[in-house]
Motif scaffolding. Structure first.
Motif, PDB file in Angstrom:
ATOM      1  N   ASN A 141       0.820  -1.212   0.000  1.00 47.37           N
ATOM      2  CA  ASN A 141       0.000   0.000   0.000  1.00 47.37           C
ATOM      3  C   ASN A 141       0.855   1.263   0.000  1.00 47.37           C
ATOM      4  O   ASN A 141       0.335   2.351  -0.195  1.00 47.37           O
ATOM      5  CB  ASN A 141      -0.980  -0.014   1.179  1.00 47.37           C
ATOM      6  CG  ASN A 141      -0.275  -0.047   2.513  1.00 47.37           C
ATOM      7  OD1 ASN A 141       0.926  -0.290   2.606  1.00 47.37           O
ATOM      8  ND2 ASN A 141      -1.035   0.178   3.570  1.00 47.37           N
ATOM      9  N   LYS A 142       2.166   1.119   0.195  1.00 50.88           N
ATOM     10  CA  LYS A 142       3.014   2.320   0.234  1.00 50.88           C
ATOM     11  C   LYS A 142       2.975   3.060  -1.093  1.00 50.88           C
ATOM     12  O   LYS A 142       2.795   4.263  -1.138  1.00 50.88           O
ATOM     13  CB  LYS A 142       4.467   1.948   0.579  1.00 50.88           C
ATOM     14  CG  LYS A 142       4.611   1.358   1.943  1.00 50.88           C
ATOM     15  CD  LYS A 142       4.217   2.370   3.000  1.00 50.88           C
ATOM     16  CE  LYS A 142       3.814   1.719   4.277  1.00 50.88           C
ATOM     17  NZ  LYS A 142       2.477   1.123   4.305  1.00 50.88           N
ATOM     18  N   LYS A 165      -0.400   4.625  -1.771  1.00 48.34           N
ATOM     19  CA  LYS A 165      -0.702   5.838  -0.997  1.00 48.34           C
ATOM     20  C   LYS A 165       0.194   7.013  -1.406  1.00 48.34           C
ATOM     21  O   LYS A 165      -0.198   8.161  -1.297  1.00 48.34           O
ATOM     22  CB  LYS A 165      -0.535   5.566   0.512  1.00 48.34           C
ATOM     23  CG  LYS A 165      -1.593   4.619   1.051  1.00 48.34           C
ATOM     24  CD  LYS A 165      -1.734   4.691   2.561  1.00 48.34           C
ATOM     25  CE  LYS A 165      -0.704   3.928   3.305  1.00 48.34           C
ATOM     26  NZ  LYS A 165      -0.910   3.971   4.764  1.00 48.34           N
ATOM     27  N   ASN A 196       7.421   1.202   7.888  1.00 51.54           N
ATOM     28  CA  ASN A 196       7.407   0.905   6.451  1.00 51.54           C
ATOM     29  C   ASN A 196       7.210   2.196   5.660  1.00 51.54           C
ATOM     30  O   ASN A 196       7.726   2.353   4.563  1.00 51.54           O
ATOM     31  CB  ASN A 196       6.257  -0.053   6.108  1.00 51.54           C
ATOM     32  CG  ASN A 196       6.461  -1.424   6.725  1.00 51.54           C
ATOM     33  OD1 ASN A 196       7.575  -1.951   6.734  1.00 51.54           O
ATOM     34  ND2 ASN A 196       5.394  -2.015   7.249  1.00 51.54           N
ATOM     35  N   GLY A 227      -3.872   0.395   9.723  1.00 51.29           N
ATOM     36  CA  GLY A 227      -3.082   1.231  10.642  1.00 51.29           C
ATOM     37  C   GLY A 227      -3.820   2.560  10.770  1.00 51.29           C
ATOM     38  O   GLY A 227      -4.653   2.753  11.641  1.00 51.29           O
ATOM     39  N   SER A 228      -3.515   3.483   9.847  1.00 54.26           N
ATOM     40  CA  SER A 228      -4.246   4.760   9.851  1.00 54.26           C
ATOM     41  C   SER A 228      -5.653   4.587   9.282  1.00 54.26           C
ATOM     42  O   SER A 228      -6.527   5.409   9.517  1.00 54.26           O
ATOM     43  CB  SER A 228      -3.490   5.790   9.008  1.00 54.26           C
ATOM     44  OG  SER A 228      -3.530   5.419   7.638  1.00 54.26           O
ATOM     45  N   GLY A 229      -5.856   3.554   8.476  1.00 54.90           N
ATOM     46  CA  GLY A 229      -7.165   3.323   7.859  1.00 54.90           C
ATOM     47  C   GLY A 229      -7.278   3.898   6.450  1.00 54.90           C
ATOM     48  O   GLY A 229      -8.322   3.751   5.806  1.00 54.90           O
ATOM     49  N   THR A 233      -5.892   2.898   3.666  1.00 56.97           N
ATOM     50  CA  THR A 233      -6.060   1.837   2.671  1.00 56.97           C
ATOM     51  C   THR A 233      -7.503   1.316   2.717  1.00 56.97           C
ATOM     52  O   THR A 233      -8.142   1.135   1.682  1.00 56.97           O
ATOM     53  CB  THR A 233      -5.048   0.702   2.925  1.00 56.97           C
ATOM     54  OG1 THR A 233      -3.749   1.300   3.077  1.00 56.97           O
ATOM     55  CG2 THR A 233      -5.003  -0.287   1.779  1.00 56.97           C
ATOM     56  N   THR A 291      -0.329  -6.018   1.632  1.00 55.35           N
ATOM     57  CA  THR A 291       0.131  -4.630   1.686  1.00 55.35           C
ATOM     58  C   THR A 291       1.649  -4.510   1.861  1.00 55.35           C
ATOM     59  O   THR A 291       2.153  -3.435   2.194  1.00 55.35           O
ATOM     60  CB  THR A 291      -0.580  -3.885   2.828  1.00 55.35           C
ATOM     61  OG1 THR A 291      -0.401  -4.665   4.022  1.00 55.35           O
ATOM     62  CG2 THR A 291      -2.047  -3.697   2.555  1.00 55.35           C
TER      63      THR A 291
END
Ligand SMILES: Cc1ncc(COP(=O)(O)O)c(C=O)c1O
Length: 290
Positions: A39-40, A43, A68, A172-174, A176, A281
């Motif tokens: 997902n890096k 994002k 990450n 994590g933060s949401g 994704t 991810t």
């Protein structure tokens, strides 16, 4: 910009899933790039393009010792000719973790901060937050949470042509999860919190997504005692899946997403014939913390 090919979707070989007549596929975003994976890249891609459009020459962001996100930003910055600064929640006198050593090697300036200051930075969302003293900088909040990050995740829909009843992703933060919820309105998105005490995310993401988008939920029960904690169950399940499949799973994020799926399969939460997509991810570099 880095140019990446779409990631493949593969069938997950898993006895428990076939015994329950559930088909489980995995979208291998971990294969998108050797460093800016999972997902890096999703994002970061529009955020970094936005920084360039705004003529910013430096990215400032934040993360933990094994982040990450910092790792990916440091590498992407080097590739794209952008300076990077990482605000790290750690003591300067502590030995650098392998993650932070990589970041330094790729040219990231590391700035260590106290827990209290870190929490204050977390509140800052505007890209020009540092403009008073660093006018050419572009601020990325923790995990890159932003509309542009969510837009990047939504692009996954262009690469998925089958319908999935459920999409499962580590949370994590949401950001994704938000991207998936918007991009796949006919699927139920299950975000699995990688840390304890994540209940607040339900309100935070509801505020962000609005009450019309309600095809998502947060599973707060499979963090194994907290961030980067593991359990025998988790380790056994990862070993079993890795023996049968070609992917590796980090216990910090993706392992927990699978653990939540495993417990739903065991409890018969999904009716026969349902189709599940796991989003891989990435995050394998983070396993060096274990
Ligand atoms: C490997 C991995 N998976 C999942 C997540 C959670 O992503 P998000 O912050 O978008 O919820 C992270 C953190 O960014 C991560 O590093």
């Amino acid at each position: 910009m880095l140019k990446l090919k779409p990631s493949p979707i593969q069938k997950v070989q898993w006895q428990l899933a076939s015994d329950n007549s559930i088909s489980v596929d995995i979208k291998r975003d971990d294969l998108l790039h050797s460093v800016v994976s999972g997902n890096k890249w999703r994002k970061l891609k529009y955020l970094l393009a936005d920084a360039k459009d705004k003529q910013c020459s430096k990215i400032i962001t934040m993360g933990g010792n094994w982040s990450n996100h910092l790792h990916a930003v440091a590498y992407a910055g080097k590739e794209l000719g952008l300076k990077t600064t990482g605000i790290v929640r750690a003591h300067a006198e502590q030995a650098l973790t392998p993650t932070l050593k990589d970041c330094e090697l790729w040219g990231m300036e590391l700035r260590f901060t106290t827990r209290k200051e870190y929490v204050e930075y977390r509140e800052q969302k505007a890209w020009d937050f540092f403009h008073n003293n660093q006018p050419n900088s572009y601020w990325l909040s923790e995990g890159g949470f932003s509309e542009l990050a969510i837009k990047g995740v939504m692009d996954i829909a262009d690469e998925v042509d089958k319908h999935y009843d459920y999409i499962v992703v580590a949370c994590g933060s949401g950001a994704t999860l938000c991207g998936l919820a918007k991009a796949f309105p006919k699927s139920q998105i299950i975000g699995v919190a990688a840390f304890s005490g994540a209940e607040y995310l339900r309100d935070e993401l509801t505020q962000h997504l609005g009450s019309n988008i309600d095809n998502w939920e947060i599973d707060t029960k499979h963090h194994c005692g907290g961030f980067a904690k593991t359990s025998k169950d988790l380790e056994d399940m990862i070993e079993e899946l890795e023996q049968l499949n070609s992917f590796k799973l980090d216990p910090v994020y993706n392992g927990k997403a699978f653990l939540a799926l495993q417990s739903r399969l065991k409890s018969g939460a999904f009716s026969k014939g349902k189709r599940v997509l796991m989003l891989h991810t990435g995050g394998i570099q983070g396993t060096r913390c274990l």
